[in-house]
Design a protein around this motif. Structure first.
Motif, PDB file in Angstrom:
ATOM      1  N   THR A   1      22.216  17.706 -20.337  1.00  0.00           N
ATOM      2  CA  THR A   1      23.667  17.866 -20.397  1.00  0.00           C
ATOM      3  C   THR A   1      24.351  17.001 -19.340  1.00  0.00           C
ATOM      4  N   PHE A   2      23.743  16.898 -18.178  1.00  0.00           N
ATOM      5  CA  PHE A   2      24.353  16.101 -17.120  1.00  0.00           C
ATOM      6  C   PHE A   2      24.277  14.622 -17.446  1.00  0.00           C
TER       7      PHE A   2
ATOM      8  N   ILE B   1      33.041  14.142 -14.561  1.00  0.00           N
ATOM      9  CA  ILE B   1      31.969  13.280 -14.035  1.00  0.00           C
ATOM     10  C   ILE B   1      31.794  13.512 -12.536  1.00  0.00           C
ATOM     11  N   ALA B   2      32.900  13.549 -11.803  1.00  0.00           N
ATOM     12  CA  ALA B   2      32.819  13.765 -10.355  1.00  0.00           C
ATOM     13  C   ALA B   2      32.232  15.134 -10.032  1.00  0.00           C
ATOM     14  N   LEU B   3      32.641  16.160 -10.790  1.00  0.00           N
ATOM     15  CA  LEU B   3      32.129  17.505 -10.551  1.00  0.00           C
ATOM     16  C   LEU B   3      30.645  17.601 -10.875  1.00  0.00           C
TER      17      LEU B   3
ATOM     18  N   ILE C   1      25.111  18.183  -8.683  1.00  0.00           N
ATOM     19  CA  ILE C   1      23.735  17.727  -8.466  1.00  0.00           C
ATOM     20  C   ILE C   1      23.468  17.578  -6.979  1.00  0.00           C
ATOM     21  N   ALA C   2      24.399  16.968  -6.254  1.00  0.00           N
ATOM     22  CA  ALA C   2      24.204  16.733  -4.823  1.00  0.00           C
ATOM     23  C   ALA C   2      24.121  18.041  -4.040  1.00  0.00           C
TER      24      ALA C   2
ATOM     25  N   ILE D   1      23.327  10.122  -5.627  1.00  0.00           N
ATOM     26  CA  ILE D   1      22.226   9.159  -5.542  1.00  0.00           C
ATOM     27  C   ILE D   1      21.503   9.318  -4.208  1.00  0.00           C
ATOM     28  N   ALA D   2      22.259   9.477  -3.129  1.00  0.00           N
ATOM     29  CA  ALA D   2      21.648   9.630  -1.806  1.00  0.00           C
ATOM     30  C   ALA D   2      20.742  10.848  -1.747  1.00  0.00           C
ATOM     31  N   VAL D   3      21.190  11.952  -2.319  1.00  0.00           N
ATOM     32  CA  VAL D   3      20.396  13.175  -2.292  1.00  0.00           C
ATOM     33  C   VAL D   3      19.091  12.996  -3.061  1.00  0.00           C
TER      34      VAL D   3
END
Length: 1001
Positions: free
Chosen positions: A175-176, A193-195, A200-201, A270-272
């Motif tokens: 879903t994501f 998209i931002a949420l 995820i982070a 992405i960092a996470v």
């Protein structure tokens, strides 16, 4: 108009046959509770949560009648342009009520979870016909829950696990992908998209979840979203359009990101995901979108000046020469001076040379950065772009760009000559965020909506980013110190202990009755009563803030004793000691009814950071004998060694390891505090890191201790267990065989392969891609309700070969880390035996060790360690070829040290050593070993065996020299006379002199 009584309103919602009437009743409830915590509590007690769950579970995804949208002043809903069906409107109002309850604090999460609402929200989110407004509402609710879970006490940790397990399940992870792949500029879509990226982070903590994000294609879609910003900013490398059809690319440039798109959440997620994993980072850099906008193929350098896509002129050849890269983006970055001369090495890490490999274990999970190659292999231009974003953006976007660039740098994915660039361009930006008056410009990318300001969140995380950046670089530590980092960090840690002013007064609740108190009884169903109220957001911020500061101090004090002196003089040691006081969970009954404005103590992450800072500072001999003793560092560390959490035990034991050094005045305190039984108990732990740190600490305690202490350590460790540890073979052929079979069978491994649960960063041997057809590919295609149909999401997601490679790399890293852990544990156990048999009373301890471990057994184990092991290739691609594999140099060094001390014992101990049938014979090839210390140790064995204690020992020495000559020692010594190592040459002269004197030659 008279407001309906709550029980009557509940009955209207529950029993209404008219959708319109139910919607109207839900709107009344929504208006009742928004902004009124007392009413929320009452409605929970009346049973609103089970009713909301019932409504959500009855959604079928179809309806007959549209309703006019009604936002009731909710600005987040004002962008919806499509009318909703009655069933969708009912569902929407229900979700808004759930979200409003969550806004009341962590106490309301418990009944919501107990009522089974979380799975229902994910079911709605994952349904193919979910209206965009419902997607936005569900994501807002889930983010609100994720924001408030850290405010909850430890007993609600299962709720966080439930949220993460739902997000990263096979059922919902796709879903994501679908949400993140939307391209519509509509505000609702961009907010979703931002949420989704932020969710995820906030929830992706475990390695297995990070691996799921990478393997399911979410990481590739995040890379695609990032690439759209590169396109929108005009930073696509010149000539990239001609490379879009190359293998591994998208086939066309991705669309430009809309003007209202948010970059910070994408960078943050992405960092996470890529943190501490070189394989996942390489997977990100090799994603189709990244390869398309930043092609790896070298671009043709034109001899003329070109106009860059971002509006700046650049001269490619000059840029290449100036920055020593072939990356046009570097041409618009400021020119920086060349690398500074490195300072001399200061006090080495305590615990021997192997301590360098433990640097990353300050902060879990361990990061073996010293094993990560810093070769000038091909570098992605995304590094330069991230540096540009960090300089040109502001607020949260700037920090997230710096965070991703730091991760890539630490993993060896940025060129080593970029150190001055990171030092001049990135370190000052991070240190500037420490300023007391720092205010982040409003960039629309808030961290956790409605809890604390973005400026506070930046101050909370910036020190941790700096810590990660400078952790293993003396040069970058110098940049930070010269930028005044310690002075600012000292002021910040003082501020973190300032009391939190709570001027709020409890609001009188006219609806508070005895029945509402009864609702909080433990006998009341969980969905009808509130959970623990948790802590105020500012109180949790203080602990996170303190944690980041401690991490930064630990990183800056890692190598240089002068920097440690500056930290001592800044007066932070008492605050580090106070940071070691753990928060003890109070009883749930004592917490009900009031939100705690502060924490009496520190949570586990802060304890880990405090131990890391203490461990760095205990590397200072002067500080260990003055400031740390005066501050009373021993007592809190000893308490944490016995703490309930294993990670805290590991961190505290690593501090004890430094406190136990022979020059430390606290060594007697460790023994006096009866820490030996505890350390011996932890040495038996199934957790390899706790076992390693405990044995390491016991090794230091053993050195130069009295024989009764040494015997006590052996007794508590149990001789049989110690013998078992040193007899294990870290080069076990069964592990090698499994690895080789995995390598040869890469083409048959699918998405179901277990992977990455223990993934580390030091992947050195990438596996070649397979080329099997994608018959087993999961269907990740999305249904876009906003934009016209477009190509399958598989166009952007990694193909099966890349997924299989990522999965296998995780397994290989896990195997390699397990082998490294085994080697380190065995090395420290052997060093422990070495320390047992050296120093005053060594002869008595040699007899004791022979008696407890068994003389023959011990010598046979040592001989086995010196022999090369047969190695057979099990690869189906090659014929079976006999090979040999030497023991790791660390093990050989440790074994030869034991032989040195046995050879320095009494004449009968030397006689036992010389008569062993294999031990010295197996040592002979090591005289020409590549490791200097192994060669030196072999020479010391010969010297000790041939050194005369007195005249009565002459005949025995001559017999030992004759035996050594028969083994070929003279030839070995002759070959070392011109050795490149001065110490080897000097020891060789001594050994030859002794041998020739005894043999009369």
């Amino acid at each position: 108009m008279t407001r309906p009584a709550p029980p009557k309103l509940l009955e209207e919602i529950r029993g209404s046959d008219s959708p319109a009437a139910r919607i109207a009743a839900l709107r009344v409830v929504k208006n009742e509770i928004i902004g009124h915590d007392q009413r929320k509590e009452a409605w929970v007690g009346w049973g609103i949560v089970p009713l909301l769950a019932r409504i959500l579970s009855s959604r079928r995804g179809a309806g007959k009648k549209s309703v006019v949208r009604e936002t009731n002043g909710d600005a987040s809903l004002s962008g919806w342009k499509d009318n909703r069906l009655e069933e969708e409107e009912t569902c929407l109002q229900t979700i808004i009520i759930v979200s409003s309850l969550v806004q009341g604090g962590p106490a309301y999460i418990s009944p919501i979870v107990a009522g089974g609402i979380l799975p229902l929200l994910f079911s709605i989110l994952s349904s193919p016909n979910c209206h965009p407004s419902l997607v936005l509402a569900v994501l807002e609710t889930l983010n609100a829950i994720a924001d408030r879970l850290p405010l909850s006490p430890q007993q609600t940790v299962h709720e966080a696990k439930q949220l993460s397990s739902l997000i990263f399940s096979r059922e919902h992870i796709g879903t994501f992908c679908r949400i993140l792949d939307h391209t519509s500029p509509a505000p609702t879509i961009q907010s979703s998209i931002a949420l989704a990226a932020n969710l995820i982070a906030k929830t992706c903590k475990d390695e297995v979840h990070k691996a799921t994000v990478a393997e399911s294609g979410v990481l590739d879609v995040l890379a695609l979203r990032l690439a759209t910003f590169v396109v929108a900013q005009g930073f696509v490398l010149p000539g990239a359009e001609a490379c879009t059809s190359d293998p591994g690319g998208l086939g066309a440039l991705p669309p430009a990101a809309p003007a209202n798109a948010s970059l910070a959440p994408i960078l943050r997620s992405i960092a996470v995901v890529i943190k501490n994993s070189k394989s996942r980072s390489q997977h990100f850099l090799s994603s189709p979108a990244m390869v398309t906008v930043f092609p790896k193929k070298p671009l043709e350098i034109s001899p003329v000046i070109k106009s860059a896509p971002w509006g700046k002129p650049y001269f490619p050849a000059h840029s290449t020469l100036r920055q020593n890269t072939a990356n046009p983006i570097d041409s618009i970055l400021p020119s920086v001076p060349t690398a500074q001369t490195k300072g001399s090495a200061n006090f080495p890490p305590l615990g021997g040379q192997g301590s360098y490999s433990r640097q990353g274990q300050f902060f879990a999970p361990p990061l073996a950065f010293s094993d990560t190659p810093k070769s000038d292999e091909e570098e992605s231009a995304v590094v330069s772009w991230l540096l540009h974003v960090a300089r040109s953006a502001s607020g949260w976007t700037r920090l997230m760009a710096a965070r991703v660039a730091t991760i890539l740098f630490r993993l060896g994915l940025a060129k080593s000559n970029r150190v001055p660039m990171f030092g001049f361009l990135l370190v000052p930006l991070l240190v500037r965020m420490f300023d007391k008056d720092y205010e982040a410009p409003g960039d629309g990318d808030s961290y956790e909506e409605g809890l604390i300001s973005t400026s506070l969140r930046i101050k909370e995380e910036a020190p941790a980013v700096l810590a990660s950046l400078v952790m293993d670089s003396r040069e970058l530590q110098q940049y930070a110190m010269e930028g005044g980092a310690v002075k600012k960090l000292a002021q910040m840690i003082r501020e973190s202990f300032n009391p939190i002013s709570d001027n709020s007064k409890p609001v009188w609740n006219p609806e508070k009755t005895a029945s509402s108190d009864d609702a909080q009884s433990p006998d009341t169903p969980a969905e009808l009563r509130l959970g623990p109220p948790g802590f105020a957001p500012l109180a949790v911020h203080k602990t996170r803030y303190r944690e980041g500061i401690l991490r930064a101090l630990a990183a800056l004090a890692l190598f240089n004793d002068r920097y440690r002196k500056d930290i001592f003089e800044a007066g932070v040691v008492p605050y580090i000691i106070d940071s070691m006081k753990p928060y003890e969970q109070e009883s749930a009954n004592a917490q009900i009814g009031s939100k705690k404005s502060g924490l009496e103590g520190n949570p586990i992450p802060t304890l880990l950071a405090a131990c890391a800072a203490a461990r760095s500072l205990t590397r200072s001999v002067t500080g260990l004998r003055t400031s740390l003793i005066d501050a009373g560092v021993a007592a809190p560390v000893f308490n944490l060694v016995k703490f309930r959490d294993t990670e805290v035990q590991i961190a505290a034991t690593s501090v004890v390891c430094n406190l136990a050094m022979d020059f430390s005045p606290m060594k007697d305190a460790i023994i006096g505090a009866n820490m030996i039984p505890t350390l011996c108990e932890h040495a038996h732990s199934s957790n390899m890191r706790l076992r390693l740190e405990s044995i390491w600490s016991l090794k230091h305690i053993t050195y130069n201790s009295t024989n009764d202490i040494k015997m006590k350590i052996v007794e508590f460790l149990e001789p049989g267990w110690l013998k078992q540890i040193i007899s294990q073979d870290p080069t076990d052929s069964s592990l090698r065989r499994k690895t080789e079979e995995d390598l040869s069978g890469v083409g048959s491994i699918g998405m179901g392969t277990p992977n990455s649960a223990g993934e580390q960063v030091d992947l050195l041997n990438p596996v070649e891609d397979g080329n099997e057809p994608d018959s087993q590919e999961e269907d990740l295609r999305m249904v876009d309700t906003i934009m016209p149909p477009k190509p399958s999401i598989d166009t952007y997601v990694a193909d099966n070969a890349r997924r299989r490679k990522l999965a296998l790399n995780g397994d290989l890293d896990h195997t390699k880390q397990a082998r490294r852990d085994d080697i380190q544990v065995q090395e420290q156990a052997l060093d422990l035996i070495r320390n047992l048999i050296c120093g005053p009373g060594a002869s008595e301890m040699i007899d004791f060790v022979f008696q407890e471990l068994g003389q023959t057994d011990l010598l046979n184990i040592l001989a086995d360690k010196l022999r090369p092991k047969p190695l057979t290739s099990f690869s189906r691609k090659e014929s079976v070829t006999p090979k040999s594999l030497n023991m790791p140099p660390e093990i050989l060094t440790a074994v030869t040290y034991i032989l040195i001390h046995l050879a320095a014992g009494l004449s009968r101990h030397r006689h036992i050593l010389i008569l062993h049938r294999d031990l010295l014979k197996s040592m002979m090839p090591l005289f020409n070993h590549a490791t200097n210390q192994v060669r030196i140790n072999c020479l010391w064995v010969v010297i000790n065996l041939t050194y005369e204690d007195d005249q009565s020992d002459h005949n025995s020495c001559r017999d030992r020299a004759t035996k050594l000559k028969s083994l070929g020692v003279m030839e070995r010594l002759t070959s070392l006379e011109d050795d490149s190592e001065p110490d080897v040459r000097e020891r060789t002269k001594t050994a030859l002199h002794l041998m020739k004197s005894l043999l009369g030659s």
